[in-house]
Design a protein around this motif. Structure first.
Motif, mmCIF file in Angstrom:
data_model
loop_
_atom_site.group_PDB
_atom_site.id
_atom_site.type_symbol
_atom_site.label_atom_id
_atom_site.label_comp_id
_atom_site.label_asym_id
_atom_site.label_seq_id
_atom_site.Cartn_x
_atom_site.Cartn_y
_atom_site.Cartn_z
ATOM 1 N N UNK A 223 -25.907 93.708 -35.170
ATOM 2 C CA UNK A 223 -26.562 93.442 -33.899
ATOM 3 C C UNK A 223 -25.578 92.624 -32.441
ATOM 4 N N UNK A 224 -25.521 93.097 -31.687
ATOM 5 C CA UNK A 224 -25.087 92.432 -30.709
ATOM 6 C C UNK A 224 -24.358 93.346 -29.318
ATOM 7 N N UNK A 225 -25.181 92.630 -27.298
ATOM 8 C CA UNK A 225 -24.377 93.165 -27.037
ATOM 9 C C UNK A 225 -23.213 92.408 -26.136
ATOM 10 N N UNK A 226 -23.190 92.606 -24.721
ATOM 11 C CA UNK A 226 -22.570 91.851 -23.548
ATOM 12 C C UNK A 226 -24.502 91.917 -22.454
ATOM 13 N N UNK A 227 -24.670 90.260 -22.968
ATOM 14 C CA UNK A 227 -26.026 89.835 -22.799
ATOM 15 C C UNK A 227 -25.937 89.367 -20.855
ATOM 16 N N UNK A 228 -24.253 88.184 -20.831
ATOM 17 C CA UNK A 228 -24.237 87.396 -20.352
ATOM 18 C C UNK A 228 -23.859 87.352 -19.080
#
Length: 446
Positions: A223-228
């Motif tokens: 799991x992971x993403x471009x969040x900030x």
């Protein structure tokens, strides 16, 4: 010009002369490996370079006193010339690895190939199969395998210091300004231009977990993403460039503060300042780079799309589990690892190992540094050890010094690709591994 073909190195037989080395790509990593090789002039000589940037090419050639006839502005020209070295360091852009590696393998060169091996599983497989067919040696630059820290850690596990491994926690703290430099503003910010951050930054770590656990990975979820680092998180009043920004002084990701500090401090920040100025470490050069180049952009106004945080959960043969975390939102420091065993716990930070024994309830701390240096310096000695092992493998007839069989490396990359598939598509993904070493280690008692 006169260029003389060399005889291929004979694996398992001493070379009886210094290894000759060509370097394809005289950027930071290619230059570093060449400089490390040059520390052993009786064992290795850098004789050729291919680099498209004129200033870098000239500087490299002068530093290593290379014959002008063996200085090329393209790796293709080097590959197409008569064979002029025993081995090639391939430190090109990630997307060039497959084409270049195959060309040099076809010419009979042994390779020191920078990670990642390739940006696709198919590319990794093609390199592995070509090398096996040609009978050449290929060492992937997984420097974490070669550190005194890793060797000491493996020795503690081998002596049963914590019993059988049950699970592992491993963290890569990328560092807030390192991530902003490389993965928001820099060369590795977009998946369509390079690949995922898990591959370009952390294939080291998944390979290392495989190496430490010594079992075959079977299932993975991520799991992971471009969040900030996204436009919607841009502070009110922020400009497109840090030089023009009214809120720059309050931003932790200020390019102006990072690169100007690098002029004065040395270390990693100076390395980054050197990157953006092309080696001209002056205030004017930094100002010009911030005003016109990609590294002066606001981190919330870039074209980046790689994840800024990610977790990977892995199940190995025998039920051993591991969790890996990559995060942009940390100080720039070394990896942290905890290994949980049936008889104790091992905690490591890239230099120090702490062994906690369940039976005695005692803690033993081991300093694995040979000279007291920080773990981040030269990848904790891994760069030099990698080059030493590669040179010794080819000159002394010691193929065992190449620590990772290509199939091991291919399996590590397959784990990365499976984890990325899980992150993008969801679900648990089966991992296909074929390494004979992995298969042997998963047998009872292995």
């Amino acid at each position: 010009m006169t260029i003389i073909d060399t005889e291929p190195t004979r694996h398992g037989t001493p070379l009886r002369r210094p290894l000759t080395l060509a370097v394809a790509g005289a950027g930071a990593r290619g230059t570093a490996y060449a400089d490390l090789a040059a520390r052993r002039p009786d064992s290795c000589t850098v004789v050729a370079v291919a680099e498209p940037r004129e200033r870098a090419r000239r500087s490299f050639a002068e530093r290593h006193r290379i014959d002008p006839a063996k200085v090329f502005d393209s790796w293709r020209d080097l590959a197409e010339a008569p064979r002029i070295a025993d081995a090639v360091v391939v430190a090109l852009l990630d997307e060039q690895h497959v084409e270049a590696a195959l060309a040099f393998i076809e010419r009979g060169y042994d390779l020191l190939l920078e990670k990642p091996m390739a940006t696709t599983e198919e590319g990794c497989r093609r390199i592995s199969e070509a090398a096996e067919l040609a009978g050449v040696a290929v060492q992937i630059c997984h420097v974490m395998r070669h550190t005194t820290y890793t060797r000491a850690l493996k020795a503690e596990l081998a002596r049963d210091a914590i019993g059988e491994i049950i699970s592992v926690e491993h963290l890569e703290p990328v560092g807030y300004y390192h991530f902003a430099h490389s993965f928001v503003r820099g060369n590795w910010r977009r998946q369509d231009e390079t690949s995922s951050v898990l591959l370009t930054k952390s294939c080291h770590d998944l390979d290392w977990l495989n190496h430490v656990i010594s079992r075959a990975p079977r299932r993975v979820a991520s799991f992971g993403s471009l969040t900030h680092f996204r436009p919607e998180n841009r502070p009110p009043g922020a400009a497109d460039r840090c030089l023009d920004c009214a809120v720059e002084s309050s931003c932790p990701f200020s390019a102006e503060r990072l690169y100007r500090t690098g002029l004065r401090e040395g270390g990693t920040k100076q390395y980054f300042a050197n990157v953006i100025t092309g080696g001209v470490l002056t205030e004017d050069a930094v100002t010009e780079a911030l005003a016109t180049g990609p590294y002066g952009r606001c981190v919330y106004a870039c074209d980046n799309d790689v994840a800024d945080h990610q977790v990977v959960s892995i199940e190995y043969d025998g039920g051993v589990t591991a969790s890996f975390t990559l995060s942009a939102f940390t100080p720039l420091e070394n990896r942290h690892t905890k290994i949980f065993g049936t008889r104790g716990q091992l905690t490591g930070d890239g230099r120090f190992l702490e062994i906690y024994d369940f039976r005695t309830e005692r803690r033993t701390v081991i300093d694995t540094s040979r000279d007291g240096s920080a773990a981040a310096e030269g990848h904790a000695g891994g760069d030099q050890a990698l080059m030493d092992d590669f040179i010794d493998a080819l000159t002394a007839g010691r193929p065992d010094r190449i620590t990772a069989h290509l199939q091991d490396t291919l399996d590590g990359h397959r784990l990365v690709f499976a984890a990325e598939h899980s992150r993008r598509e969801g679900g648990v993904v089966e991992v296909r591994t074929q390494s004979p070493a992995n298969q042997a280690r998963t047998q009872p008692g292995g």
